[in-house]
Design a protein around this motif. Sequence first.
Motif, PDB file in Angstrom:
ATOM      1  N   UNK A  39     -32.739  12.276 -43.049  1.00 40.09           N
ATOM      2  CA  UNK A  39     -33.605  13.047 -42.160  1.00 40.09           C
ATOM      3  C   UNK A  39     -32.769  13.600 -41.014  1.00 40.09           C
ATOM      4  N   UNK A  40     -32.954  14.877 -40.706  1.00 35.23           N
ATOM      5  CA  UNK A  40     -32.203  15.465 -39.601  1.00 35.23           C
ATOM      6  C   UNK A  40     -32.934  16.689 -39.058  1.00 35.23           C
ATOM      7  N   UNK A  41     -32.521  17.070 -37.848  1.00 36.20           N
ATOM      8  CA  UNK A  41     -33.028  18.298 -37.243  1.00 36.20           C
ATOM      9  C   UNK A  41     -32.070  19.431 -37.587  1.00 36.20           C
ATOM     10  N   UNK A  42     -32.574  20.448 -38.230  1.00 30.82           N
ATOM     11  CA  UNK A  42     -31.771  21.612 -38.587  1.00 30.82           C
ATOM     12  C   UNK A  42     -31.844  22.626 -37.450  1.00 30.82           C
ATOM     13  N   UNK A  43     -30.688  22.936 -36.863  1.00 28.50           N
ATOM     14  CA  UNK A  43     -30.604  24.008 -35.876  1.00 28.50           C
ATOM     15  C   UNK A  43     -30.045  25.226 -36.602  1.00 28.50           C
ATOM     16  N   UNK A  44     -30.827  26.275 -36.649  1.00 26.97           N
ATOM     17  CA  UNK A  44     -30.602  27.391 -37.570  1.00 26.97           C
ATOM     18  C   UNK A  44     -30.640  28.708 -36.806  1.00 26.97           C
ATOM     19  N   UNK A  45     -29.500  29.080 -36.252  1.00 25.97           N
ATOM     20  CA  UNK A  45     -29.411  30.330 -35.497  1.00 25.97           C
ATOM     21  C   UNK A  45     -30.534  30.450 -34.459  1.00 25.97           C
ATOM     22  N   UNK A  46     -30.671  29.409 -33.653  1.00 27.40           N
ATOM     23  CA  UNK A  46     -31.654  29.431 -32.569  1.00 27.40           C
ATOM     24  C   UNK A  46     -32.995  28.821 -32.920  1.00 27.40           C
ATOM     25  N   UNK A  47     -33.282  28.613 -34.199  1.00 25.03           N
ATOM     26  CA  UNK A  47     -34.526  27.983 -34.621  1.00 25.03           C
ATOM     27  C   UNK A  47     -34.268  26.517 -34.957  1.00 25.03           C
ATOM     28  N   UNK A  48     -35.355  25.710 -34.980  1.00 26.45           N
ATOM     29  CA  UNK A  48     -35.243  24.294 -35.306  1.00 26.45           C
ATOM     30  C   UNK A  48     -36.299  23.913 -36.345  1.00 26.45           C
ATOM     31  N   UNK A  49     -35.946  22.944 -37.182  1.00 26.41           N
ATOM     32  CA  UNK A  49     -36.897  22.420 -38.171  1.00 26.41           C
ATOM     33  C   UNK A  49     -36.447  21.024 -38.590  1.00 26.41           C
ATOM     34  N   UNK A  50     -37.398  20.191 -38.955  1.00 28.40           N
ATOM     35  CA  UNK A  50     -37.087  18.855 -39.458  1.00 28.40           C
ATOM     36  C   UNK A  50     -36.919  18.922 -40.977  1.00 28.40           C
ATOM     37  N   UNK A  51     -35.824  18.352 -41.455  1.00 27.69           N
ATOM     38  CA  UNK A  51     -35.514  18.391 -42.881  1.00 27.69           C
ATOM     39  C   UNK A  51     -35.433  16.970 -43.419  1.00 27.69           C
ATOM     40  N   UNK A  52     -35.985  16.769 -44.618  1.00 27.24           N
ATOM     41  CA  UNK A  52     -35.913  15.482 -45.303  1.00 27.24           C
ATOM     42  C   UNK A  52     -35.312  15.719 -46.681  1.00 27.24           C
ATOM     43  N   UNK A  53     -34.103  15.185 -46.891  1.00 22.72           N
ATOM     44  CA  UNK A  53     -33.412  15.331 -48.167  1.00 22.72           C
ATOM     45  C   UNK A  53     -33.570  14.070 -48.998  1.00 22.72           C
ATOM     46  N   UNK A  54     -33.695  14.231 -50.297  1.00 20.21           N
ATOM     47  CA  UNK A  54     -33.759  13.084 -51.200  1.00 20.21           C
ATOM     48  C   UNK A  54     -32.342  12.551 -51.417  1.00 20.21           C
ATOM     49  N   UNK A  55     -32.045  11.388 -50.852  1.00 15.80           N
ATOM     50  CA  UNK A  55     -30.721  10.797 -50.966  1.00 15.80           C
ATOM     51  C   UNK A  55     -30.102  10.561 -49.609  1.00 15.80           C
ATOM     52  N   UNK A  56     -29.214   9.570 -49.532  1.00 19.06           N
ATOM     53  CA  UNK A  56     -28.629   9.184 -48.245  1.00 19.06           C
ATOM     54  C   UNK A  56     -27.147   9.508 -48.151  1.00 19.06           C
ATOM     55  N   UNK A  57     -26.616  10.286 -49.068  1.00 20.56           N
ATOM     56  CA  UNK A  57     -25.203  10.660 -49.055  1.00 20.56           C
ATOM     57  C   UNK A  57     -24.986  11.750 -48.014  1.00 20.56           C
ATOM     58  N   UNK A  58     -24.039  11.528 -47.097  1.00 19.36           N
ATOM     59  CA  UNK A  58     -23.830  12.503 -46.027  1.00 19.36           C
ATOM     60  C   UNK A  58     -23.389  13.857 -46.573  1.00 19.36           C
ATOM     61  N   UNK A  59     -22.723  13.858 -47.729  1.00 18.09           N
ATOM     62  CA  UNK A  59     -22.327  15.116 -48.331  1.00 18.09           C
ATOM     63  C   UNK A  59     -23.505  16.024 -48.607  1.00 18.09           C
ATOM     64  N   UNK A  60     -24.654  15.429 -48.921  1.00 20.92           N
ATOM     65  CA  UNK A  60     -25.867  16.228 -49.158  1.00 20.92           C
ATOM     66  C   UNK A  60     -26.257  17.007 -47.913  1.00 20.92           C
ATOM     67  N   UNK A  61     -26.117  16.378 -46.744  1.00 22.18           N
ATOM     68  CA  UNK A  61     -26.468  17.053 -45.493  1.00 22.18           C
ATOM     69  C   UNK A  61     -25.541  18.241 -45.278  1.00 22.18           C
ATOM     70  N   UNK A  62     -24.244  18.030 -45.512  1.00 20.27           N
ATOM     71  CA  UNK A  62     -23.290  19.115 -45.347  1.00 20.27           C
ATOM     72  C   UNK A  62     -23.582  20.262 -46.303  1.00 20.27           C
ATOM     73  N   UNK A  63     -23.897  19.926 -47.553  1.00 17.33           N
ATOM     74  CA  UNK A  63     -24.225  20.956 -48.537  1.00 17.33           C
ATOM     75  C   UNK A  63     -25.502  21.692 -48.164  1.00 17.33           C
ATOM     76  N   UNK A  64     -26.473  20.970 -47.592  1.00 12.71           N
ATOM     77  CA  UNK A  64     -27.718  21.601 -47.164  1.00 12.71           C
ATOM     78  C   UNK A  64     -27.457  22.598 -46.035  1.00 12.71           C
ATOM     79  N   UNK A  65     -26.535  22.250 -45.134  1.00  8.59           N
ATOM     80  CA  UNK A  65     -26.179  23.169 -44.054  1.00  8.59           C
ATOM     81  C   UNK A  65     -25.507  24.417 -44.614  1.00  8.59           C
ATOM     82  N   UNK A  66     -24.626  24.216 -45.594  1.00 10.56           N
ATOM     83  CA  UNK A  66     -23.945  25.352 -46.217  1.00 10.56           C
ATOM     84  C   UNK A  66     -24.950  26.291 -46.868  1.00 10.56           C
TER      85      UNK A  66
END
Length: 478
Positions: free
Chosen positions: A285-312
């Motif tokens: 679970x994390x807060x996505x800061x997206x070019x001035x906007x914000x949203x809460x994101x919930x990814x299935x899985x706890x691997x930090x690489x998933x968060x990085x890939x989601x940002x990409x």
Amino acid sequence: MVLSKIFLQAALPYATLWIDGVHVQAESFELNNQEVRVSFDSREVEKNDLFVALAGNKVDGHNFITQVLERGACALLITSDSYNTIKTQYADALRNKLVITVADTLQALIDLAKAWRQQFTCPIIGVTGSLGKTTTKEMLRVIFAAAQRIAYVSHKNQNTVLGLCANILRMPANVQVGVFEVSLHHKGVLDQLADILRPTMGIITCIAHSHVQHIGSLAEVSAQKRQLFNYFTPQNIGIVFGDQEFLTSVTYRHPIAKFGFKMRNQVQARRVTVVQDAQGNLCSKFTLKWFGKKAEVLLQGNHQGLVNNALAASTIAYFLDIPLETLVTALGEYKSFENRFQTKKIKNDRGLIISDCYNANPESMKAALTAFDQMQSPGSKVAVLGDMLELGDKEAYWHRQIGRFLNKSSSLDSLILVGERAKLIAKTAPAYLSINFVPSWEGAAQILQASLEQSKALVLVKGSRGMTLERMVALFEE
């Protein structure tokens, strides 16, 4: 791909066309815009395919003409030197077939891919990086589906010259966006791939100790990866992992967008935590800061690489005008891709096995062990770790570093080390761990089989692709 006379002449200007053994003048030849799939693997040929006969180091496609014609290929692309032999040997089978002869079938395949690519004006995205290429690409597949965009996303991890050409040629004419994975196998290949693909947007997911044996330092890996942008103009956008100086301290000739965990990035993940969903599964679970906007994101899985890939993937989505709400929903629906920290049930209800054996380097090994340590198990926790390959003269150092890193893990019960390099992990691993050494996945399977007879277990399988640990996973998965 649509074959037309104009297209064929443009792509293969030096080709000779034959039908029924008779030479056909190119200017009088008509293909009626026939839709044709291109294949260079005789085992995958389908009816009405154009088969490209490639001569490799071990296998020559010209030796499989019988199988190709039996599977229904409508056309062959072969070398001029082989034509007389093939014409004589397959005279009857070649009736009503198109045969194209060229000096070099590999170059012809590349020329075909380039010519087909030039037919598209939609966004074409190139995805590269040391880690997370396929996961980022597959996340984009889910995002585009949620946004109802007609997208072509390259198949699995087909990221070499051959794989890229095959995927470009399979891109249908009506797509609104194309996504292609490209990989660094040796120096200069990214420039060649970029020249073939000519992406309008490109992304580098991160730089890590992958292929350093052949490429050199991380700085050189970064320089080679940046060749993805070689043909960019000021109208193209490059996207990079903004937490790495290798990628951000460079002067680019085109706009750059950055993603990562630091404040300087336009796309950030803030307050990253691991939580449980309603079913008890671990999620990020994390807060996505997206070019001035914000949203809460919930990814299935706890691997930090998933968060990085989601940002990409989120950064690409921004420049393609994907609504934030659609993006968040799609990210929440994404499930791990084949052998990328993928959880599978073990046969006969004996526990769970996490397959993360597509590839391995120090960074991905540490990330996998961290995520594994966070997971709970009613029985023992076993890590099957294989050699990390292509690390060059520092391979002993990096394997010992993994052993030291295991001292941060409090939940692991036993280790099965596969390969000569992996043995070095034991030299610095915690003394309390039960450790077994085996030369191959078969030995690991035997030891794991014995441990599963005692109780349910949670098993992590991680190693370089050359260790073929996925074969062991296949023995146990339900």
